[in-house]
Enzyme design. Sequence first.
Site, PDB file in Angstrom:
ATOM      1  N   TYR A  50      37.563  21.400  38.310  1.00  0.00           N
ATOM      2  CA  TYR A  50      36.413  22.178  38.768  1.00  0.00           C
ATOM      3  C   TYR A  50      35.085  21.484  38.464  1.00  0.00           C
ATOM      4  CZ  TYR A  50      39.943  25.924  38.750  1.00  0.00           C
ATOM      5  OH  TYR A  50      41.075  26.675  38.928  1.00  0.00           O
ATOM      6  N   LYS A  75      42.508  23.057  32.251  1.00  0.00           N
ATOM      7  CA  LYS A  75      43.746  22.519  32.816  1.00  0.00           C
ATOM      8  C   LYS A  75      43.647  21.010  32.968  1.00  0.00           C
ATOM      9  CE  LYS A  75      43.683  26.692  35.661  1.00  0.00           C
ATOM     10  NZ  LYS A  75      42.226  26.923  35.642  1.00  0.00           N
ATOM     11  N   HIS A 108      47.922  21.851  35.730  1.00  0.00           N
ATOM     12  CA  HIS A 108      47.286  22.503  36.878  1.00  0.00           C
ATOM     13  C   HIS A 108      48.211  22.572  38.099  1.00  0.00           C
ATOM     14  CE1 HIS A 108      43.051  23.289  38.718  1.00  0.00           C
ATOM     15  NE2 HIS A 108      43.948  24.118  39.194  1.00  0.00           N
ATOM     16  N   LEU A 188      42.062  38.435  44.968  1.00  0.00           N
ATOM     17  CA  LEU A 188      41.401  39.267  45.984  1.00  0.00           C
ATOM     18  C   LEU A 188      41.411  38.624  47.361  1.00  0.00           C
ATOM     19  CD1 LEU A 188      38.409  40.518  43.800  1.00  0.00           C
ATOM     20  CD2 LEU A 188      40.637  41.595  44.185  1.00  0.00           C
ATOM     21  N   ARG A 234      29.192  42.326  41.517  1.00  0.00           N
ATOM     22  CA  ARG A 234      30.612  42.107  41.772  1.00  0.00           C
ATOM     23  C   ARG A 234      31.377  41.833  40.473  1.00  0.00           C
ATOM     24  NH1 ARG A 234      32.870  40.781  46.517  1.00  0.00           N
ATOM     25  NH2 ARG A 234      31.302  42.238  47.282  1.00  0.00           N
ATOM     26  N   GLU A 237      31.897  45.177  39.048  1.00  0.00           N
ATOM     27  CA  GLU A 237      32.919  45.891  39.823  1.00  0.00           C
ATOM     28  C   GLU A 237      34.322  45.418  39.452  1.00  0.00           C
ATOM     29  OE1 GLU A 237      34.626  45.701  44.382  1.00  0.00           O
ATOM     30  OE2 GLU A 237      32.456  45.501  44.099  1.00  0.00           O
TER      31      GLU A 237
END
Length: 274
Positions: A50, A75, A108, A188, A234, A237
């Site tokens: 990342y 990872k 990973h 999601l 978010r 949430e």
Amino acid sequence: MKNAKTTLSNGTEIPMIGLGVYDMYNEEAETAVRTAIDLGYRLIDTASLYRNEKEIGNAVRQSGVPRQEIFITTKVGNNDHGYDQTLKAYDLSLSLLGMEYVDLYLVHWPIPGKRRDTWMALERLYTDKRVRAIGVANYYAPFLDELAGYGHFAPMVNQVEFSPFLQPAGLLDRCKKDNILLQAYTPLIRGRKMDDPRLQLLSAKYGKTPAQVILRWDIQNGVCPIPKSVTRARLEENFSVFDFELSDEDMMLLDGCDEGLRICEDPMDYLTAK
């Protein structure tokens, strides 16, 4: 808000929901992690792939929350597999994070030709007490079977793409049987199914958003979701899923949503060599 926890096979406690930081960079990454920690998140999931480990470490330090209260996962990258290279990659991740240890270190992806040596390096890190727990990502049953043939330790976590619309056959049951925590990335579905009538039905029934319904389904299945978001609303949430419970009937409704909807790579494409 409070985050429920579960216990890994080696006795290490881990929060039952976390923040995934894939595709977050620079100030955006730091801000998202600081906001998440402020809201109560205590599990932050990054990876060398990342390219934001430095920012994650900065955010943790800036949060003011003691390091030992935050669970950090990273990872080993696909280009760093192999015994010696994995050990070097771990040292580099620690340096970038600015930390003395991570709580969970994962393989990973199951890179052909390197899986055994890479796992042996993780076991070395674990037995040397340089990491609190070790595990894998994107390991379906054939990879778990293979690892069982050479590993001295079973992975404590297996992180895979998992949602009501992608439930790899038998994998959750297998992980439960072997006392491996299943973590769900892209839980999601990057928003692609929020208009599904079944989710809309349950959203209205429980007064929760479709995303909250999915994350609650994960948690009640014993799965730890790590949704990604960079906005405070978010993030809040996604974290607000501990004040309601889906009925058995509604759990079964979501269990029946599997349609093989995959967002990321198929791990089985890596099953060509050990």
